[in-house]
Write an enzyme that holds these catalytic residues in place. Structure first.
Site, PDB file in Angstrom:
ATOM      1  N   TYR A  85     -26.974  16.886   8.596  1.00  0.00           N
ATOM      2  CA  TYR A  85     -27.922  17.161   9.692  1.00  0.00           C
ATOM      3  C   TYR A  85     -27.749  16.115  10.801  1.00  0.00           C
ATOM      4  CZ  TYR A  85     -32.611  17.358  11.883  1.00  0.00           C
ATOM      5  OH  TYR A  85     -33.669  17.434  12.765  1.00  0.00           O
ATOM      6  N   LYS A 127     -26.393  16.408  14.627  1.00  0.00           N
ATOM      7  CA  LYS A 127     -27.206  16.007  15.778  1.00  0.00           C
ATOM      8  C   LYS A 127     -26.413  15.075  16.689  1.00  0.00           C
ATOM      9  CE  LYS A 127     -30.828  18.426  15.069  1.00  0.00           C
ATOM     10  NZ  LYS A 127     -31.071  19.564  15.959  1.00  0.00           N
TER      11      LYS A 127
HETATM   12  C1  AKB Z   1     -36.288  15.696   9.099  1.00  0.00           C
HETATM   13  O1  AKB Z   1     -36.995  14.944   8.401  1.00  0.00           O
HETATM   14  O2  AKB Z   1     -35.204  16.148   8.731  1.00  0.00           O
HETATM   15  C2  AKB Z   1     -36.764  16.025  10.496  1.00  0.00           C
HETATM   16  C3  AKB Z   1     -36.224  15.096  11.505  1.00  0.00           C
HETATM   17  C4  AKB Z   1     -36.680  13.693  11.555  1.00  0.00           C
HETATM   18  O3  AKB Z   1     -35.420  15.486  12.307  1.00  0.00           O
HETATM   19  N1  AKB Z   1     -38.205  16.015  10.520  1.00  0.00           N
END
Ligand code: AKB
Length: 322
Positions: A144, A148
């Protein structure tokens, strides 16, 4: 007049954003879209679309004469680790599809303003954790976070190379009561309220001193819309802005809840999510957002706790037929 498409409208941010944008611009000017059937209330226009299908997204943008797109569809940090390839595909190609549509429309004289969310997950274990600067080391360790960071670079690239008016915020954990969050590491800060209201001990998957930056939903929505409404020349960062709200540890949050819910108890049972939290900042320096477009967080922990406890609606047990 703006025509606004919100992709990921059934999600935690999307559902509340659609509500606020509809109140500001008129419900007929806001098109909510998500992959499944509609789940957000108060929506006049809804399109069930997959952001990975660029032709369909482009068709919707043309049909409604859309001028702004919020591309919020994504897998978050915890669900992303369960399906890394799917997370990479959705998070990167969803963004790329929108940036490409915006590039082509710009060439045809029909500019499209784009919002895309980054996250504190774009930082990593070598990032300074306290008051994390806008520009610093970024070495994310989750798929993730990697998506990003790559997405931030793409946003800046499309702005510099093609003039696409793309804007972004590195969201901290977002706390809200209307729609549930979907698979993040910061979700404990919502689940804890549900346990407190049910009279249960909250079993926290992070340790007591795991400080993380957080923001209450009304501040997060305000930041998002303020950035999208800022004059283009004020938006000097085209990768993504640090936006802070508040920072606290599970122990501090539990203490504030116990002040309102006497007898509330928390137990600490850290799991794999602890390593993710340990690689993220504890607080953010958002002075660049303040200097460029006037960002100021308004909601502190005390108000947040009171508001969450007053507004969470627990599911009611099914009543037995007489
Ligand atoms: C997560 O915890 O994955 C999200 C974020 C901080 O982007 N809430």
């Amino acid at each position: 007049m703006e025509r606004i498409l919100v992709i990921g409208a059934n999600g935690q941010i999307g559902s509340e954003l659609v509500e606020t944008l509809s109140a500001q611009h008129g419900a007929e000017n806001v098109i909510a879209a998500d992959i499944g059937p509609r789940s957000s209330f108060g929506v006049k226009r809804y399109e069930p679309i997959d952001v990975l299908d660029a032709n369909v997204v482009s068709h919707i943008i043309d049909t409604y004469h859309v001028t702004q797109v919020y591309q919020l569809a994504a897998l978050l940090s915890v669900t992303g680790e369960q399906a890394p390839l799917k997370a990479w595909d959705l998070n990167m190609n969803g963004l790329l599809n929108i940036l490409e549509i915006a590039r082509k429309r710009g060439m045809g004289g029909k500019p499209l303003r784009v919002f895309w969310p980054s996250s504190i997950a774009a930082f990593g274990p070598n990032t300074p954790r306290d008051n994390t600067p806008q520009m610093t080391v970024m070495d994310p360790t989750t798929i993730y976070g990697i998506s990003k960071l790559a997405g931030e670079r793409l946003c800046e690239y499309y702005f510099l190379k093609f003039g696409v008016d793309v804007r972004s915020i590195r969201y901290p954990g977002i706390i809200s009561y209307k729609s549930p969050p979907g698979g993040g590491t910061t979700d404990y800060a919502i689940a804890i309220f549900h346990s407190a209201l049910k009279g249960e001990t909250y079993r926290c998957y992070l340790g007591p001193e795991s400080g993380l930056p957080m923001i209450y939903m009304p501040d997060a929505i305000r930041a998002t819309i303020e950035l999208m409404e800022a004059p283009a020349e004020k938006v000097k960062v085209r990768s993504s802005y640090n936006v802070g709200g508040i920072s606290f540890t599970p122990r501090e949050l539990a203490q504030k809840i116990a002040e309102q819910v006497p007898g509330f108890k928390i137990a600490y049972e850290p799991d794999a999510r602890q390593a993710i939290a340990d690689s993220w900042p504890q607080s953010l320096d958002d002075s660049q957002a303040t200097a460029d477009w006037g960002w100021q967080a308004k909601i502190g922990i005390k108000e947040l706790v009171q508001d969450m406890l007053a507004n969470i609606k627990l599911p009611q047990p099914l009543s037995k037929a007489a």
